[in-house]
Design an enzyme around this catalytic site. Structure first.
Site, PDB file in Angstrom:
ATOM      1  N   SER A   1       0.862  -1.191   0.000  1.00  0.00           N
ATOM      2  CA  SER A   1       0.000   0.000   0.000  1.00  0.00           C
ATOM      3  C   SER A   1       0.887   1.225   0.000  1.00  0.00           C
ATOM      4  CB  SER A   1      -0.876   0.016   1.253  1.00  0.00           C
ATOM      5  OG  SER A   1      -1.510   1.277   1.381  1.00  0.00           O
TER       6      SER A   1
ATOM      7  N   TYR B   1      -1.215  -0.849  10.473  1.00  0.00           N
ATOM      8  CA  TYR B   1      -1.328  -1.191   9.040  1.00  0.00           C
ATOM      9  C   TYR B   1      -0.111  -0.661   8.265  1.00  0.00           C
ATOM     10  CZ  TYR B   1      -3.500  -1.183   4.323  1.00  0.00           C
ATOM     11  OH  TYR B   1      -3.799  -1.362   2.986  1.00  0.00           O
TER      12      TYR B   1
HETATM   13  N1  LIG Z   1      -8.717  -0.893  -1.701  1.00  0.00           N
HETATM   14  C1  LIG Z   1      -7.744   0.005  -1.659  1.00  0.00           C
HETATM   15  O1  LIG Z   1      -7.936   1.188  -1.960  1.00  0.00           O
HETATM   16  C2  LIG Z   1      -6.358  -0.409  -1.222  1.00  0.00           C
HETATM   17  C3  LIG Z   1      -5.356   0.560  -1.135  1.00  0.00           C
HETATM   18  C4  LIG Z   1      -4.068   0.164  -0.760  1.00  0.00           C
HETATM   19  C5  LIG Z   1      -3.804  -1.161  -0.515  1.00  0.00           C
HETATM   20  N2  LIG Z   1      -4.799  -2.084  -0.585  1.00  0.00           N
HETATM   21  C6  LIG Z   1      -4.484  -3.471  -0.302  1.00  0.00           C
HETATM   22  O2  LIG Z   1      -5.017  -4.277  -1.337  1.00  0.00           O
HETATM   23  C7  LIG Z   1      -5.419  -5.540  -0.823  1.00  0.00           C
HETATM   24  C8  LIG Z   1      -6.864  -5.827  -1.199  1.00  0.00           C
HETATM   25  O3  LIG Z   1      -7.693  -4.814  -0.675  1.00  0.00           O
HETATM   26  P1  LIG Z   1      -9.287  -4.828  -0.954  1.00  0.00           P
HETATM   27  O4  LIG Z   1      -9.802  -3.566  -0.362  1.00  0.00           O
HETATM   28  O5  LIG Z   1      -9.532  -5.123  -2.384  1.00  0.00           O
HETATM   29  O6  LIG Z   1      -9.722  -6.100  -0.073  1.00  0.00           O
HETATM   30  P2  LIG Z   1     -11.101  -6.439   0.684  1.00  0.00           P
HETATM   31  O7  LIG Z   1     -12.236  -6.120  -0.206  1.00  0.00           O
HETATM   32  O8  LIG Z   1     -11.092  -5.847   2.048  1.00  0.00           O
HETATM   33  O9  LIG Z   1     -10.942  -8.029   0.873  1.00  0.00           O
HETATM   34  C9  LIG Z   1     -10.812  -8.877  -0.228  1.00  0.00           C
HETATM   35  C10 LIG Z   1     -11.146 -10.286   0.157  1.00  0.00           C
HETATM   36  O10 LIG Z   1     -10.236 -10.792   1.151  1.00  0.00           O
HETATM   37  C11 LIG Z   1     -10.879 -11.894   1.800  1.00  0.00           C
HETATM   38  N3  LIG Z   1     -10.209 -12.084   3.086  1.00  0.00           N
HETATM   39  C12 LIG Z   1     -10.153 -11.217   4.120  1.00  0.00           C
HETATM   40  N4  LIG Z   1      -9.425 -11.732   5.136  1.00  0.00           N
HETATM   41  C13 LIG Z   1      -9.007 -12.946   4.719  1.00  0.00           C
HETATM   42  C14 LIG Z   1      -8.226 -13.969   5.317  1.00  0.00           C
HETATM   43  N5  LIG Z   1      -7.740 -13.828   6.542  1.00  0.00           N
HETATM   44  N6  LIG Z   1      -7.968 -15.093   4.602  1.00  0.00           N
HETATM   45  C15 LIG Z   1      -8.470 -15.251   3.346  1.00  0.00           C
HETATM   46  N7  LIG Z   1      -9.221 -14.307   2.738  1.00  0.00           N
HETATM   47  C16 LIG Z   1      -9.495 -13.182   3.415  1.00  0.00           C
HETATM   48  C17 LIG Z   1     -12.342 -11.477   1.890  1.00  0.00           C
HETATM   49  O11 LIG Z   1     -13.182 -12.587   1.658  1.00  0.00           O
HETATM   50  P3  LIG Z   1     -13.902 -13.428   2.848  1.00  0.00           P
HETATM   51  O12 LIG Z   1     -14.450 -12.414   3.811  1.00  0.00           O
HETATM   52  O13 LIG Z   1     -14.944 -14.213   2.137  1.00  0.00           O
HETATM   53  O14 LIG Z   1     -12.803 -14.264   3.445  1.00  0.00           O
HETATM   54  C18 LIG Z   1     -12.519 -10.481   0.756  1.00  0.00           C
HETATM   55  O15 LIG Z   1     -13.337 -10.944  -0.277  1.00  0.00           O
HETATM   56  C19 LIG Z   1      -5.137  -5.477   0.686  1.00  0.00           C
HETATM   57  O16 LIG Z   1      -3.866  -6.016   0.962  1.00  0.00           O
HETATM   58  C20 LIG Z   1      -5.116  -3.989   0.971  1.00  0.00           C
HETATM   59  O17 LIG Z   1      -4.346  -3.671   2.122  1.00  0.00           O
HETATM   60  C21 LIG Z   1      -6.065  -1.739  -0.932  1.00  0.00           C
END
Ligand SMILES: NC(=O)c1ccc[n+]([C@@H]2O[C@H](COP(=O)([O-])OP(=O)(O)OC[C@H]3O[C@@H](n4cnc5c(N)ncnc54)[C@H](OP(=O)(O)O)[C@@H]3O)[C@@H](O)[C@H]2O)c1
Length: 261
Positions: free
Chosen positions: A152, A165
């Site tokens: 991130s 985080y």
């Molecule tokens: N979105 C952003 O703007 C952003 C910005 C910077 C970095 N990131 C990084 O990008 C990544 C993805 O972010 P996102 O916002 O797209 O994710 P998210 O929507 O919060 O989660 C994606 C999926 O992860 C699964 N999950 C959560 N905990 C888990 C675990 N312990 N084991 C297995 N599966 C798990 C969830 O499914 P279930 O609940 O069905 O398990 C969910 O469908 C993360 O590392 C985040 O820190 C995101």
């Protein structure tokens, strides 16, 4: 594919097997989709098998190839290790690991208990390290592997009240560089993607927040939130044969947010 075939059709992942953690929605889903559309056999992970079925079917329908599921909690070290063994049994190889799961818990540091900190670090740093360790064994057998950790911009620029985080993601960047050094001679590269602000389902409340809209307008040079699909090409590139000399890199995908003064 031969080298000449790659020049004609770059970034093909034909014949590759990829595991993407947390791929039922959000950025993980988009990266899994992009890898499948580029020819990889993709295994999507999440904690609930039933919640993975719809996304797997959606990607399969679009890509015209079967999409596999592997339900396990990445923080459950025994289950994660068993999942890699199962992938070995089912496919005989693993070429691409996208460590995408990332737990965020934005609160002042004083409000965290040690147990809560350990849970976040367990999911965001220890789990990717253990999955990389186990996946690298399979990758080394074919002398080919791509480890892609989803970091991130919070590792580098701090929004506030995000210490645990930010520390986890900075640790993930360090892990990425260490893997890049330690595994390169086994034919494995390790890189990270550092997303900026993406309009994922999880972020919908923030996307609707007018104060944040003003912040995005001011701070993000492209003047908007990232569209989730805009992460896909970064993953395909780092996973591809064409990225064979890209190792230990943190690829920032943030619309220019972190270079704006
Ligand atoms: N979105 C952003 O703007 C952003 C910005 C910077 C970095 N990131 C990084 O990008 C990544 C993805 O972010 P996102 O916002 O797209 O994710 P998210 O929507 O919060 O989660 C994606 C999926 O992860 C699964 N999950 C959560 N905990 C888990 C675990 N312990 N084991 C297995 N599966 C798990 C969830 O499914 P279930 O609940 O069905 O398990 C969910 O469908 C993360 O590392 C985040 O820190 C995101």
């Amino acid at each position: 594919m031969t080298e000449a075939a790659h020049i004609r059709r770059p970034f093909s992942l034909e014949g590759r097997v990829a595991l993407v953690t947390g791929a039922g929605r959000g950025l993980g889903f988009e990266m899994a989709r992009a890898l499948a559309l580029s020819g990889a056999t993709v295994i999507i992970n999440g904690r609930d098998e039933a919640r993975l079925r719809g996304p797997a079917e959606a990607i399969a329908a679009e890509a015209g190839r079967h999409v596999e599921t592997a339900a396990f909690d990445v923080a459950d070290t025994a289950a994660a290790s068993a999942a890699i063994t199962d992938i070995d049994r089912r496919f005989g190889r693993l070429d691409i690991l996208v460590n995408n799961v990332g737990m965020r818990d934005r609160r002042p540091l004083k409000d965290f208990t040690a147990t809560e900190m350990q849970a976040l670090l367990g999911a965001d740093l220890i789990a990717p390290a253990l999955l990389a360790r186990d996946a690298a064994e399979l990758m080394a057998r074919h002398r080919h592997g791509r480890i892609i950790n989803i970091s991130s911009i919070a590792a580098a620029v701090i929004y506030g009240h995000d210490a645990v985080y930010s520390a986890a993601k900075a640790g993930l960047n360090g892990l990425t560089r260490a893997l890049a050094v330690d595994y390169a001679r086994a034919g494995i590269t390790a890189n990270a993607i550092a997303p900026g602000m993406f309009a994922t389902e999880t972020n919908q409340a923030m996307v609707q927040n007018p104060d944040l809209a003003a912040f995005v307008d001011l701070r993000v040079p492209v003047g908007r939130w990232g569209r989730p699909a805009e992460i896909g090409a970064a993953a395909v590139f780092l996973a591809s044969d064409e990225a064979s000399f890209v190792n230990g890199h943190i690829l920032v995908v943030d619309g220019g947010q972190t270079v704006r003064m």
